[in-house]
Design a protein around this motif. Structure first.
Motif, short mmCIF file in Angstrom:
data_model
loop_
_atom_site.label_atom_id
_atom_site.label_comp_id
_atom_site.label_asym_id
_atom_site.label_seq_id
_atom_site.Cartn_x
_atom_site.Cartn_y
_atom_site.Cartn_z
N ALA A 78 0.83 -0.76 0.07
CA ALA A 78 -0.38 0.29 0.45
C ALA A 78 0.54 1.53 -0.07
O ALA A 78 1.97 1.35 0.37
N ALA A 79 -0.03 2.66 -0.57
CA ALA A 79 1.23 3.63 -0.49
C ALA A 79 1.32 4.03 0.91
O ALA A 79 2.38 4.43 1.08
N GLY A 80 0.71 4.35 1.78
CA GLY A 80 1.35 4.16 2.94
C GLY A 80 2.57 3.05 3.94
O GLY A 80 3.56 4.06 4.80
N GLU A 81 1.99 2.11 3.03
CA GLU A 81 3.31 1.10 3.76
C GLU A 81 4.63 1.92 2.77
O GLU A 81 6.14 1.56 3.39
N MET A 82 5.09 1.63 1.72
CA MET A 82 6.12 2.16 0.34
C MET A 82 6.31 3.69 2.00
O MET A 82 7.79 3.93 2.22
N SER A 83 5.39 4.59 1.88
CA SER A 83 6.05 5.79 2.94
C SER A 83 6.88 5.42 3.82
O SER A 83 7.74 6.29 4.44
N THR A 84 6.27 4.12 4.81
CA THR A 84 7.18 4.11 5.64
C THR A 84 7.83 3.16 5.85
O THR A 84 9.32 3.85 6.13
N VAL A 85 9.05 3.18 4.88
CA VAL A 85 9.65 2.07 4.51
C VAL A 85 10.01 2.97 3.87
O VAL A 85 11.97 2.78 4.10
N LEU A 86 10.44 4.11 3.36
CA LEU A 86 10.83 5.11 2.52
C LEU A 86 11.46 6.17 3.81
O LEU A 86 12.46 7.24 2.69
N ASN A 87 10.73 6.26 4.39
CA ASN A 87 10.86 7.99 5.35
C ASN A 87 10.74 8.39 4.47
O ASN A 87 11.82 9.51 4.88
N GLN A 88 9.27 8.36 4.43
CA GLN A 88 9.62 10.26 3.08
C GLN A 88 7.26 10.17 3.40
O GLN A 88 7.05 9.38 4.00
N SER A 89 7.56 11.72 3.45
CA SER A 89 5.87 11.84 3.41
C SER A 89 5.30 11.44 2.29
O SER A 89 5.39 10.49 1.44
N GLN A 90 3.51 10.63 2.66
CA GLN A 90 3.24 10.30 1.61
C GLN A 90 2.81 10.69 0.46
O GLN A 90 2.65 10.05 -0.52
N PRO A 91 2.76 12.24 1.01
CA PRO A 91 2.37 13.12 -1.08
C PRO A 91 3.67 12.82 -0.86
O PRO A 91 3.58 12.54 -2.33
N ARG A 92 4.85 12.95 -1.29
CA ARG A 92 5.83 13.01 -2.53
C ARG A 92 6.15 11.09 -2.87
O ARG A 92 6.38 11.56 -3.48
N VAL A 93 5.69 9.99 -1.71
CA VAL A 93 5.92 8.91 -2.12
C VAL A 93 4.34 8.99 -3.48
O VAL A 93 4.95 7.94 -4.64
N SER A 94 3.81 9.60 -3.12
CA SER A 94 2.51 9.29 -4.56
C SER A 94 2.77 9.54 -5.57
O SER A 94 2.50 9.57 -6.35
N ARG A 95 3.63 11.13 -5.76
CA ARG A 95 3.51 11.73 -6.59
C ARG A 95 4.50 10.59 -6.96
O ARG A 95 4.81 10.81 -8.56
N HIS A 96 5.88 9.77 -6.89
CA HIS A 96 6.61 9.20 -7.24
C HIS A 96 5.82 7.73 -7.98
O HIS A 96 6.52 7.22 -8.91
N LEU A 97 4.65 7.25 -7.19
CA LEU A 97 3.77 6.22 -7.89
C LEU A 97 2.83 7.08 -8.98
O LEU A 97 3.39 5.78 -9.47
N LYS A 98 2.90 7.82 -8.75
CA LYS A 98 1.86 7.98 -9.95
C LYS A 98 2.30 7.90 -11.30
O LYS A 98 2.06 7.92 -12.13
N LEU A 99 3.53 9.36 -10.94
CA LEU A 99 5.30 8.90 -12.58
C LEU A 99 5.37 7.16 -12.38
O LEU A 99 4.90 7.06 -14.36
N LEU A 100 5.67 6.57 -11.83
CA LEU A 100 5.58 4.92 -12.60
C LEU A 100 4.65 4.41 -12.76
O LEU A 100 4.64 3.82 -14.27
N ALA A 101 2.82 4.80 -12.26
CA ALA A 101 2.31 4.26 -12.60
C ALA A 101 1.87 5.19 -14.60
O ALA A 101 1.56 3.90 -15.37
N GLU A 102 2.03 6.31 -14.28
CA GLU A 102 1.20 6.86 -15.77
C GLU A 102 2.62 6.54 -16.92
O GLU A 102 2.03 6.27 -18.33
N ALA A 103 4.06 5.96 -16.79
CA ALA A 103 4.61 5.16 -17.60
C ALA A 103 4.13 3.75 -17.77
O ALA A 103 5.40 2.56 -18.32
N ASP A 104 3.38 3.31 -16.83
CA ASP A 104 2.35 1.84 -17.12
C ASP A 104 3.35 0.58 -16.67
O ASP A 104 3.89 -0.20 -16.98
N LEU A 105 4.12 0.87 -15.18
CA LEU A 105 4.35 0.07 -15.17
C LEU A 105 4.20 -0.75 -13.63
O LEU A 105 4.92 -1.10 -12.83
N LEU A 106 4.02 -0.09 -13.08
CA LEU A 106 2.72 -0.15 -11.89
C LEU A 106 1.41 -0.25 -12.20
O LEU A 106 0.64 -0.30 -13.17
#
Length: 330
Positions: A29-57
């Protein structure tokens, strides 16, 4: 060429590469990745959005949570695998990420385990609240009417109800569960019913202590929604099934009861028909029937789906090879 450039550009950032390394270990889940990466959830969500737009996720919203899974097929999957193969396993940043990932998973499992230990005494009452239980059981039995099985294995056996239900059709039965309290209740239940050829054992349903091709019937009843990687349980079921064997799955249809996640440790809020069907087919099974069971009008409860799948007596060489490779990898 443009597509390849887009894919490489999406991956070419440290946090996004770390995300791919994490998701190569399984759905998060996005929140779990935020915990693992030690970054804010909005920042992690932005990275996830870019990866999803590239059809990688693959992105799967579910209630208040959003889960992500690595793309494994097509050009995207091949590029991801090639890049991840080059990632140094001793990189200190990634080592710390994987340590935190292990902690997140351990906490997740502890929540589920604590719930099962607490809820074991109320198990039957909880299931009656959630679904039209008697009707589901009747449909499961009807799905294999007239069939007889040498060995029935029930994954996530809880209090042993599935073993009891199919006892008239099975010469021998074993239930597998990780909760000792559940196993104690199951043993008491089986003692009361006089099922002398039935037993239960403590084990991980994602790493079953059985040889390949040993079971004639495998049941997974209201278990998949507790698992972070439910397809892994289907993979194990397919592994232990004999050619011609039957897999029966019963679980919730998609719903929006978010409180079940919070109060009862549900990891998934139900499953679309095609998602479970795809998993079965991925591991060489043929889905023969899918049935929906909803509460009667005016009654509370969640709709349940029953899938019946079989392992063909003969399979294409490509499917056999894939099953063999999956066993070697696991």
């Amino acid at each position: 060429m443009d597509k390849i450039v887009d894919i490489v550009r999406a991956i070419g950032e440290p946090t996004r590469l770390r995300i791919l390394v994490l998701l190569a270990r399984g759905e998060l889940a996005a929140g779990e990745m935020s915990t693992v990466l030690n970054q804010s959830q909005p920042r992690v969500s932005r990275h996830l959005k870019l990866l999803a737009e590239a059809d990688l996720l693959e992105r799967r919203p579910e209630g208040a949570w959003v889960f992500f899974r690595l793309k494994t097929d097509g050009r995207e999957g091949r590029i991801i695998r090639t890049i991840l193969d080059e990632v140094p396993k001793d990189d200190l940043v990634l080592v710390r990420d994987l340590e935190r990932l292990a902690q997140v998973r351990a906490q997740r499992e502890e929540v589920a385990r604590a719930y099962f230990e607490t809820a074991a005494d109320e198990w039957h009452a909880l299931r009656r609240l959630h679904q039209p239980e008697a009707l589901v059981e009747a449909r499961l039995v009807e799905a294999v009417t007239g069939q007889h099985f040498g060995l029935h294995i029930d994954l996530g056996s809880g209090t042993g109800r599935m073993i009891e239900l199919f006892a008239p059709q099975a010469r021998r039965a074993e239930g597998v569960d990780s909760s000792r309290k559940m196993l104690a209740l199951a043993r008491a239940r089986l003692d009361d019913t006089g099922s002398g050829q039935a037993s239960v054992r403590q084990a991980d349903i994602l790493a079953l202590p059985y040889d390949d091709d040993c079971a004639d019937l495998v049941t997974i009843h209201q278990v998949l929604h507790y698992l972070p990687e439910p397809q892994a349980a289907i993979k194990e079921a397919a592994r232990i099934l004999k050619p011609g064997g039957t897999l029966l799955i019963a679980d919730f249809a998609p719903h929006t009861y978010e409180e079940l996640r919070q109060a009862h440790a549900h990891r998934r809020l139900g499953f679309p028909d095609q998602e479970v069907t795809n998993w079965c087919e991925q591991f060489g099974l043929v889905v023969e029937a899918v049935e929906h069971i909803a509460p009667d009008a005016g009654q509370s409860g969640l709709a349940v789906t029953v899938w019946k799948a079989e392992l063909p007596l003969s399979q294409p060489a490509s499917v056999i090879q894939e099953r063999l490779e999956s066993r070697i990898i696991s």
